[in-house]
Motif scaffolding. Structure first.
Motif, PDB file in Angstrom:
ATOM      1  N   MET A 140       0.836  -1.170   0.000  1.00 38.81           N
ATOM      2  CA  MET A 140       0.000   0.000   0.000  1.00 38.81           C
ATOM      3  C   MET A 140       0.888   1.241   0.000  1.00 38.81           C
ATOM      4  O   MET A 140       1.886   1.305   0.707  1.00 38.81           O
ATOM      5  CB  MET A 140      -0.935  -0.013   1.210  1.00 38.81           C
ATOM      6  N   HIS A 141       0.508   2.219  -0.773  1.00 35.99           N
ATOM      7  CA  HIS A 141       1.342   3.401  -0.960  1.00 35.99           C
ATOM      8  C   HIS A 141       1.526   4.222   0.308  1.00 35.99           C
ATOM      9  O   HIS A 141       2.590   4.793   0.529  1.00 35.99           O
ATOM     10  CB  HIS A 141       0.768   4.281  -2.071  1.00 35.99           C
ATOM     11  N   THR A 142       0.504   4.297   1.179  1.00 36.71           N
ATOM     12  CA  THR A 142       0.668   5.081   2.404  1.00 36.71           C
ATOM     13  C   THR A 142       1.637   4.416   3.373  1.00 36.71           C
ATOM     14  O   THR A 142       2.263   5.099   4.176  1.00 36.71           O
ATOM     15  CB  THR A 142      -0.684   5.326   3.106  1.00 36.71           C
ATOM     16  N   ILE A 143       1.778   3.115   3.275  1.00 34.65           N
ATOM     17  CA  ILE A 143       2.758   2.408   4.099  1.00 34.65           C
ATOM     18  C   ILE A 143       4.148   2.558   3.480  1.00 34.65           C
ATOM     19  O   ILE A 143       5.114   2.884   4.165  1.00 34.65           O
ATOM     20  CB  ILE A 143       2.382   0.920   4.256  1.00 34.65           C
ATOM     21  N   ARG A 144       4.226   2.359   2.166  1.00 33.06           N
ATOM     22  CA  ARG A 144       5.505   2.473   1.473  1.00 33.06           C
ATOM     23  C   ARG A 144       6.068   3.890   1.588  1.00 33.06           C
ATOM     24  O   ARG A 144       7.264   4.082   1.778  1.00 33.06           O
ATOM     25  CB  ARG A 144       5.316   2.094  -0.001  1.00 33.06           C
ATOM     26  N   ASP A 145       5.207   4.898   1.487  1.00 34.13           N
ATOM     27  CA  ASP A 145       5.635   6.302   1.522  1.00 34.13           C
ATOM     28  C   ASP A 145       5.441   6.938   2.899  1.00 34.13           C
ATOM     29  O   ASP A 145       5.422   8.164   3.021  1.00 34.13           O
ATOM     30  CB  ASP A 145       4.854   7.102   0.478  1.00 34.13           C
ATOM     31  N   LYS A 146       5.299   6.110   3.915  1.00 35.06           N
ATOM     32  CA  LYS A 146       4.981   6.579   5.261  1.00 35.06           C
ATOM     33  C   LYS A 146       5.913   7.689   5.742  1.00 35.06           C
ATOM     34  O   LYS A 146       5.465   8.723   6.228  1.00 35.06           O
ATOM     35  CB  LYS A 146       5.025   5.395   6.226  1.00 35.06           C
ATOM     36  N   SER A 147       7.190   7.499   5.583  1.00 35.55           N
ATOM     37  CA  SER A 147       8.160   8.477   6.077  1.00 35.55           C
ATOM     38  C   SER A 147       7.987   9.832   5.398  1.00 35.55           C
ATOM     39  O   SER A 147       7.959  10.878   6.060  1.00 35.55           O
ATOM     40  CB  SER A 147       9.582   7.956   5.853  1.00 35.55           C
ATOM     41  N   LYS A 148       7.852   9.830   4.083  1.00 38.46           N
ATOM     42  CA  LYS A 148       7.667  11.080   3.342  1.00 38.46           C
ATOM     43  C   LYS A 148       6.360  11.770   3.712  1.00 38.46           C
ATOM     44  O   LYS A 148       6.310  12.994   3.871  1.00 38.46           O
ATOM     45  CB  LYS A 148       7.698  10.811   1.836  1.00 38.46           C
ATOM     46  N   LEU A 149       5.298  10.973   3.844  1.00 38.87           N
ATOM     47  CA  LEU A 149       3.998  11.545   4.186  1.00 38.87           C
ATOM     48  C   LEU A 149       4.002  12.124   5.600  1.00 38.87           C
ATOM     49  O   LEU A 149       3.461  13.217   5.834  1.00 38.87           O
ATOM     50  CB  LEU A 149       2.901  10.496   4.030  1.00 38.87           C
ATOM     51  N   LEU A 150       4.619  11.421   6.527  1.00 42.27           N
ATOM     52  CA  LEU A 150       4.705  11.932   7.896  1.00 42.27           C
ATOM     53  C   LEU A 150       5.528  13.218   7.961  1.00 42.27           C
ATOM     54  O   LEU A 150       5.208  14.122   8.740  1.00 42.27           O
ATOM     55  CB  LEU A 150       5.275  10.872   8.837  1.00 42.27           C
ATOM     56  N   THR A 151       6.563  13.298   7.152  1.00 45.33           N
ATOM     57  CA  THR A 151       7.362  14.526   7.094  1.00 45.33           C
ATOM     58  C   THR A 151       6.494  15.690   6.633  1.00 45.33           C
ATOM     59  O   THR A 151       6.562  16.788   7.198  1.00 45.33           O
ATOM     60  CB  THR A 151       8.567  14.348   6.150  1.00 45.33           C
ATOM     61  N   ARG A 152       5.663  15.456   5.629  1.00 38.96           N
ATOM     62  CA  ARG A 152       4.746  16.504   5.151  1.00 38.96           C
ATOM     63  C   ARG A 152       3.752  16.908   6.232  1.00 38.96           C
ATOM     64  O   ARG A 152       3.489  18.092   6.443  1.00 38.96           O
ATOM     65  CB  ARG A 152       3.985  16.029   3.921  1.00 38.96           C
ATOM     66  N   VAL A 153       3.207  15.919   6.933  1.00 36.87           N
ATOM     67  CA  VAL A 153       2.232  16.209   7.991  1.00 36.87           C
ATOM     68  C   VAL A 153       2.889  17.013   9.112  1.00 36.87           C
ATOM     69  O   VAL A 153       2.304  17.981   9.621  1.00 36.87           O
ATOM     70  CB  VAL A 153       1.615  14.904   8.536  1.00 36.87           C
ATOM     71  N   ARG A 154       4.089  16.656   9.486  1.00 37.53           N
ATOM     72  CA  ARG A 154       4.799  17.386  10.549  1.00 37.53           C
ATOM     73  C   ARG A 154       5.096  18.819  10.127  1.00 37.53           C
ATOM     74  O   ARG A 154       5.032  19.747  10.942  1.00 37.53           O
ATOM     75  CB  ARG A 154       6.067  16.646  10.936  1.00 37.53           C
ATOM     76  N   ARG A 155       5.399  19.017   8.849  1.00 34.54           N
ATOM     77  CA  ARG A 155       5.625  20.363   8.336  1.00 34.54           C
ATOM     78  C   ARG A 155       4.332  21.176   8.439  1.00 34.54           C
ATOM     79  O   ARG A 155       4.349  22.339   8.852  1.00 34.54           O
ATOM     80  CB  ARG A 155       6.109  20.306   6.883  1.00 34.54           C
ATOM     81  N   ILE A 156       3.216  20.566   8.099  1.00 36.00           N
ATOM     82  CA  ILE A 156       1.919  21.241   8.201  1.00 36.00           C
ATOM     83  C   ILE A 156       1.617  21.588   9.663  1.00 36.00           C
ATOM     84  O   ILE A 156       1.138  22.686   9.964  1.00 36.00           O
ATOM     85  CB  ILE A 156       0.807  20.372   7.583  1.00 36.00           C
ATOM     86  N   GLN A 157       1.922  20.661  10.567  1.00 34.42           N
ATOM     87  CA  GLN A 157       1.711  20.935  11.989  1.00 34.42           C
ATOM     88  C   GLN A 157       2.542  22.133  12.445  1.00 34.42           C
ATOM     89  O   GLN A 157       2.060  22.986  13.196  1.00 34.42           O
ATOM     90  CB  GLN A 157       2.069  19.708  12.835  1.00 34.42           C
ATOM     91  N   GLY A 158       3.778  22.205  11.979  1.00 31.83           N
ATOM     92  CA  GLY A 158       4.638  23.335  12.318  1.00 31.83           C
ATOM     93  C   GLY A 158       4.101  24.640  11.755  1.00 31.83           C
ATOM     94  O   GLY A 158       4.125  25.679  12.429  1.00 31.83           O
ATOM     95  N   GLN A 159       3.592  24.586  10.542  1.00 27.86           N
ATOM     96  CA  GLN A 159       3.019  25.780   9.929  1.00 27.86           C
ATOM     97  C   GLN A 159       1.757  26.222  10.677  1.00 27.86           C
ATOM     98  O   GLN A 159       1.537  27.414  10.872  1.00 27.86           O
ATOM     99  CB  GLN A 159       2.700  25.528   8.458  1.00 27.86           C
ATOM    100  N   ALA A 160       0.941  25.264  11.099  1.00 29.27           N
ATOM    101  CA  ALA A 160      -0.272  25.595  11.856  1.00 29.27           C
ATOM    102  C   ALA A 160       0.088  26.192  13.221  1.00 29.27           C
ATOM    103  O   ALA A 160      -0.564  27.138  13.676  1.00 29.27           O
ATOM    104  CB  ALA A 160      -1.150  24.364  12.011  1.00 29.27           C
ATOM    105  N   ALA A 161       1.118  25.665  13.844  1.00 28.25           N
ATOM    106  CA  ALA A 161       1.565  26.207  15.131  1.00 28.25           C
ATOM    107  C   ALA A 161       2.082  27.640  14.945  1.00 28.25           C
ATOM    108  O   ALA A 161       1.811  28.521  15.781  1.00 28.25           O
ATOM    109  CB  ALA A 161       2.649  25.319  15.738  1.00 28.25           C
ATOM    110  N   ALA A 162       2.791  27.875  13.851  1.00 22.58           N
ATOM    111  CA  ALA A 162       3.280  29.230  13.567  1.00 22.58           C
ATOM    112  C   ALA A 162       2.112  30.185  13.344  1.00 22.58           C
ATOM    113  O   ALA A 162       2.134  31.332  13.816  1.00 22.58           O
ATOM    114  CB  ALA A 162       4.203  29.212  12.348  1.00 22.58           C
ATOM    115  N   LEU A 163       1.085  29.720  12.656  1.00 20.29           N
ATOM    116  CA  LEU A 163      -0.110  30.535  12.440  1.00 20.29           C
ATOM    117  C   LEU A 163      -0.781  30.862  13.777  1.00 20.29           C
ATOM    118  O   LEU A 163      -1.179  32.008  14.028  1.00 20.29           O
ATOM    119  CB  LEU A 163      -1.085  29.820  11.506  1.00 20.29           C
TER     120      LEU A 163
END
Length: 89
Positions: free
Chosen positions: A1-24
């Motif tokens: 499954m692609h979300t498992i295979r790409d888990k690390s990349k996707l989590l990195t994107r989610v963490r970046r979004i979390q950081g951006q939301a915290a900055a907002l």
């Protein structure tokens, strides 16, 4: 499954979004300039759009291109189209 295979990349994107939301949140709490707030919101939207595009691309490749059964392809197509339509509302 692609979300498992790409888990690390996707989590990195989610963490970046979390950081951006915290900055907002900090900008709003500190009563930052409207322009800075708008720029941060645009950055968050762009990051979410990028995440959505990456997941959709993986889904289409794994479940539409590589899926051998036509009936399963149609189900996957219907599901992803429903998600895209709700996302674009």
């Amino acid at each position: 499954m692609h979300t498992i295979r790409d888990k690390s990349k996707l989590l990195t994107r989610v963490r970046r979004i979390q950081g951006q939301a915290a900055a907002l949140e900090n900008q709003l709490a500190e009563e930052a300039d409207c322009t800075a707030v708008l720029q941060q919101i645009a950055a968050i939207r762009g990051a979410v759009n990028g995440l959505m595009a990456a997941v959709i691309e993986g889904h289409l490749i794994d479940h539409m291109v590589n899926e051998p059964e036509q009936a399963q392809r149609q189900q996957e197509l219907d599901a992803v189209l429903q998600v895209i339509k709700s996302y674009l509302k």
